[in-house]
Design an enzyme around this catalytic site. Structure first.
Site, mmCIF file in Angstrom:
data_model
loop_
_atom_site.group_PDB
_atom_site.id
_atom_site.type_symbol
_atom_site.label_atom_id
_atom_site.label_comp_id
_atom_site.label_asym_id
_atom_site.label_seq_id
_atom_site.Cartn_x
_atom_site.Cartn_y
_atom_site.Cartn_z
ATOM 1 N N CYS A 52 0.841 -1.215 0.000
ATOM 2 C CA CYS A 52 0.000 0.000 0.000
ATOM 3 C C CYS A 52 0.869 1.255 0.000
ATOM 4 C CB CYS A 52 -0.898 -0.021 1.237
ATOM 5 S SG CYS A 52 -1.760 1.531 1.535
ATOM 6 N N CYS A 55 0.326 3.200 3.583
ATOM 7 C CA CYS A 55 0.614 2.635 4.901
ATOM 8 C C CYS A 55 1.916 3.209 5.478
ATOM 9 C CB CYS A 55 0.732 1.109 4.807
ATOM 10 S SG CYS A 55 -0.821 0.227 5.077
ATOM 11 N N HIS A 115 -4.647 0.079 7.861
ATOM 12 C CA HIS A 115 -5.059 -0.127 6.482
ATOM 13 C C HIS A 115 -6.483 -0.689 6.400
ATOM 14 C CE1 HIS A 115 -4.144 -0.932 2.219
ATOM 15 N NE2 HIS A 115 -4.847 -2.041 2.372
ATOM 16 N N ASN A 153 -13.446 10.658 -0.829
ATOM 17 C CA ASN A 153 -14.098 9.793 -1.815
ATOM 18 C C ASN A 153 -13.943 8.397 -1.281
ATOM 19 O OD1 ASN A 153 -14.715 11.622 -3.819
ATOM 20 N ND2 ASN A 153 -12.731 11.392 -4.809
ATOM 21 N N SER A 161 -9.069 5.608 -5.399
ATOM 22 C CA SER A 161 -8.004 4.851 -6.055
ATOM 23 C C SER A 161 -7.110 4.094 -5.081
ATOM 24 C CB SER A 161 -7.147 5.804 -6.896
ATOM 25 O OG SER A 161 -6.508 6.743 -6.039
ATOM 26 N N HIS A 164 -6.352 2.236 1.267
ATOM 27 C CA HIS A 164 -6.104 2.710 2.637
ATOM 28 C C HIS A 164 -7.062 3.873 2.944
ATOM 29 C CE1 HIS A 164 -3.069 2.923 6.006
ATOM 30 N NE2 HIS A 164 -3.862 3.956 6.248
ATOM 31 N N HIS A 166 -8.675 7.112 3.570
ATOM 32 C CA HIS A 166 -8.050 8.433 3.476
ATOM 33 C C HIS A 166 -9.026 9.447 2.912
ATOM 34 C CE1 HIS A 166 -7.895 6.891 -0.593
ATOM 35 N NE2 HIS A 166 -7.848 8.141 -0.995
ATOM 36 N N GLN A 168 -9.011 13.727 1.147
ATOM 37 C CA GLN A 168 -8.151 14.639 0.409
ATOM 38 C C GLN A 168 -8.386 16.068 0.859
ATOM 39 O OE1 GLN A 168 -7.350 14.201 -3.742
ATOM 40 N NE2 GLN A 168 -8.603 12.363 -3.889
HETATM 41 P P1 H2U Z 1 -8.596 9.088 -4.071
HETATM 42 O O1 H2U Z 1 -9.198 9.793 -2.888
HETATM 43 O O2 H2U Z 1 -9.363 9.347 -5.319
HETATM 44 O O3 H2U Z 1 -8.391 7.641 -3.791
HETATM 45 O O4 H2U Z 1 -7.181 9.721 -4.314
HETATM 46 C C1 H2U Z 1 -6.028 9.353 -3.631
HETATM 47 C C2 H2U Z 1 -4.982 10.389 -3.914
HETATM 48 O O5 H2U Z 1 -3.725 9.927 -3.460
HETATM 49 C C3 H2U Z 1 -4.826 10.727 -5.383
HETATM 50 O O6 H2U Z 1 -5.134 12.103 -5.538
HETATM 51 C C4 H2U Z 1 -2.731 10.411 -4.290
HETATM 52 C C5 H2U Z 1 -3.356 10.447 -5.672
HETATM 53 O O7 H2U Z 1 -2.783 11.474 -6.449
HETATM 54 N N1 H2U Z 1 -1.558 9.554 -4.210
HETATM 55 C C6 H2U Z 1 -0.330 10.105 -3.913
HETATM 56 O O8 H2U Z 1 -0.227 11.315 -3.763
HETATM 57 N N2 H2U Z 1 0.750 9.295 -3.814
HETATM 58 C C7 H2U Z 1 0.704 7.944 -3.970
HETATM 59 O O9 H2U Z 1 1.719 7.286 -3.847
HETATM 60 C C8 H2U Z 1 -0.573 7.273 -4.255
HETATM 61 C C9 H2U Z 1 -1.758 8.140 -4.420
HETATM 62 ZN ZN ZN Z 2 -2.400 0.998 3.758
#
Ligand code: H2U
Ligand code: ZN
Length: 348
Positions: A52, A55, A115, A153, A161, A164, A166, A168
């Site tokens: 992940c 994580c 996670h 989201n 995407s 884990h 989270h 934004q």
């Molecule tokens: P979601 O909320 O749509 O899952 O977006 C996760 C965000 O995490 C996405 O904007 C960021 C992506 O750019 N991300 C990172 O900044 N670094 C990473 O290593 C994975 C995802």
């Molecule tokens: Zn994780």
């Protein structure tokens, strides 16, 4: 002529926050529906996943390594939609080809080191830490940017995407559309009535109770009268509060409590990790008078009938206006009747 019955007759309801109508067609709920039987969804995610990106201790796609964090953790999004140093000259203002440059930044907030635990599965004390971090991020980014979007989201259905849990954070030097609209309508209401739209609303819903899902001393969560998504909810403090940063210690605990109880009920509804987009709306952080604002959170979940059957906002909705079958009152009643205890917890 007989009186209209909102539980049976097609009607429209007005959303005073956005200034738009929604068509409600409760009579359609009587259509036959072959309910699908689905088993409770119990994911077996590990507490820590070496694969992940989010994580603790793992490398992200950028190569940056997450610290061994405990509790909520914020990092700069490796693929931000806005940049901090875009030149600020006006890009184009021909009559039909109008554009403007923007500045901003984006971060990701992991809700905890775990996670495997989504927001409703965290303890109230852990959710409280998320509330505090949201407020801290708003305080920090609000010094530079006029709007700070704090949102989540959740679920693949919503385009999330990363598995884990989270949220934004996007900060912008302008007011995005939804915020500008809410600003206009809250201001107009305040100018006209001298009171705060969503404080009036929270207190009338608290008195009526028919659209209330959960409530505590300081907060109320309702399916708003004008909801468009089947199980859309609106979470509001009952006192006039402009921003997350203005919440007292007690109100922050109350916020964690209301989020826990609301999201547990969401998960319990279809015994699944209930997908949604949620986000906080409070007074903008740019210069100006925003006393007409009231802090609130919107939850927009796509599911309608089961863990897999979602509502699509298409056809009439895309081309004319939003429409729903089940009334807000029925949706609220269903959510209200569920337990505060998460189904995974109950199954232990
Ligand atoms: P979601 O909320 O749509 O899952 O977006 C996760 C965000 O995490 C996405 O904007 C960021 C992506 O750019 N991300 C990172 O900044 N670094 C990473 O290593 C994975 C995802
Ligand atoms: Zn994780």
């Amino acid at each position: 002529m007989r009186a209209i019955n909102l539980e049976d007759d097609p009607h429209r309801r007005f959303n005073p926050l956005k200034g738009e109508w929604v068509l409600v067609s409760p009579h359609r709920n009587k259509r036959p529906w072959m309910g699908r039987e689905e088993k409770p969804i119990v994911s077996n995610k590990p507490a820590h996943d070496p694969g992940c990106y989010l994580c603790p201790g793992n490398a992200r796609t950028s190569g940056a390594v997450n610290p061994l964090y405990r509790g909520p953790y914020v990092f700069d999004n490796d693929f931000p939609a806005l940049l901090t140093d875009t030149p600020l000259d006006r890009a184009g203002d021909e009559r039909l080809f109008i554009s403007e440059t923007v500045r901003g930044t984006a971060r990701v907030i992991c809700f905890s080191e775990r996670h495997d635990l989504t927001l409703p599965e965290l303890s109230r004390a852990s959710i409280r830490k998320v509330v505090d971090l949201w407020a801290d991020q708003l305080a920090e980014l609000g010094q530079t940017y006029g709007w700070v979007a704090l949102f989540e989201n959740k679920g693949e259905m919503m385009g999330c995407s990363q598995p884990h849990p989270h949220g934004q954070i996007w900060a912008t030097n302008y007011l995005p559309n939804e915020i500008a609209r809410e600003d206009d309508h809250q201001k107009a209401y305040h100018d006209k009535h001298g009171t705060i739209l969503l404080v009036d609303y929270a207190n009338s819903e608290s008195a009526r109770g028919e659209r209330t899902i959960v409530e505590n001393d300081d907060w109320i969560a309702v399916v708003p009268y004008w909801a468009t998504w089947p199980f859309e909810t609106l979470v509001m403090p009952k006192r006039h509060v402009l921003r997350l940063t203005d919440l007292t210690d007690g109100e922050r605990n109350g916020c964690a409590d209301i989020l826990k109880r609301l999201t547990c009920r969401y998960d319990n509804l279809f015994q699944t990790e209930f997908p949604y987009s949620m986000g906080w709306h409070g007074a903008p952080t740019m210069k100006g008078s925003f006393d007409h604002w009231q802090l609130h959170a919107h939850f927009y979940p796509p599911l309608m009938r089961s863990a897999t059957v979602r509502k699509f906002m298409v056809g009439f909705e895309m081309l004319a206006e939003s429409q729903r079958d089940m009334t807000a009152e029925s949706a609220a009643e269903r959510l209200r009747s569920l337990s505060d205890i998460h189904y995974k917890e109950a199954a232990k």
